[in-house]
Design a protein around this motif. Sequence first.
Motif, PDB file in Angstrom:
ATOM      1  N   UNK A  86     145.117 103.448  45.540  1.00  0.00           N
ATOM      2  CA  UNK A  86     143.716 103.167  45.862  1.00  0.00           C
ATOM      3  C   UNK A  86     142.967 102.462  44.732  1.00  0.00           C
ATOM      4  N   UNK A  87     143.615 102.338  43.556  1.00  0.00           N
ATOM      5  CA  UNK A  87     142.948 101.711  42.417  1.00  0.00           C
ATOM      6  C   UNK A  87     141.817 102.559  41.866  1.00  0.00           C
ATOM      7  N   UNK A  88     142.011 103.866  41.866  1.00  0.00           N
ATOM      8  CA  UNK A  88     140.961 104.781  41.411  1.00  0.00           C
ATOM      9  C   UNK A  88     141.414 105.555  40.189  1.00  0.00           C
ATOM     10  N   UNK A  89     140.423 106.035  39.436  1.00  0.00           N
ATOM     11  CA  UNK A  89     140.688 106.906  38.297  1.00  0.00           C
ATOM     12  C   UNK A  89     140.682 108.352  38.774  1.00  0.00           C
ATOM     13  N   UNK A  90     141.241 109.222  37.954  1.00  0.00           N
ATOM     14  CA  UNK A  90     141.206 110.656  38.231  1.00  0.00           C
ATOM     15  C   UNK A  90     139.810 111.161  37.845  1.00  0.00           C
ATOM     16  N   UNK A  91     138.912 111.097  38.806  1.00  0.00           N
ATOM     17  CA  UNK A  91     137.522 111.516  38.581  1.00  0.00           C
ATOM     18  C   UNK A  91     137.125 112.514  39.662  1.00  0.00           C
ATOM     19  N   UNK A  92     136.006 113.168  39.469  1.00  0.00           N
ATOM     20  CA  UNK A  92     135.508 114.129  40.471  1.00  0.00           C
ATOM     21  C   UNK A  92     135.354 113.456  41.829  1.00  0.00           C
ATOM     22  N   UNK A  93     134.835 112.244  41.829  1.00  0.00           N
ATOM     23  CA  UNK A  93     134.650 111.509  43.087  1.00  0.00           C
ATOM     24  C   UNK A  93     135.994 111.257  43.770  1.00  0.00           C
ATOM     25  N   UNK A  94     136.986 110.824  42.997  1.00  0.00           N
ATOM     26  CA  UNK A  94     138.314 110.557  43.561  1.00  0.00           C
ATOM     27  C   UNK A  94     138.982 111.836  44.053  1.00  0.00           C
TER      28      UNK A  94
END
Length: 112
Positions: A86-94
Amino acid sequence: MPTHKLPPWLQPKVNPPAVNFGVVWYTEAEWAKVKETSVDPERFEASYSEWIQMAEQGLQQLQAMGIVPSKVQVVAQDFFAWCLVKGKQNSAESRSEYVLELGAKRSNASDT
């Protein structure tokens, strides 16, 4: 004889259907992996035992509101692969988005 309809405030109350809600759930090892690689480690509790206590309280609060929480087990490697795709970082949103997606898949699978 005419039939009269009761006004809404006098009609019998129907219980609303239970609301299902996916809640992130980790084993201790998976929690540590996800926390260690997150871009926002400050969003995590200091220890897994603190996280479990907070999570259990959250489940109880949801149940008290008539929401049926469903534990969604997160496997760190699967989550990391999802982030990569998904091209995302490991963040709360993700993490939230991932759990929503997993919960929806599980719900759809149980409907069939």
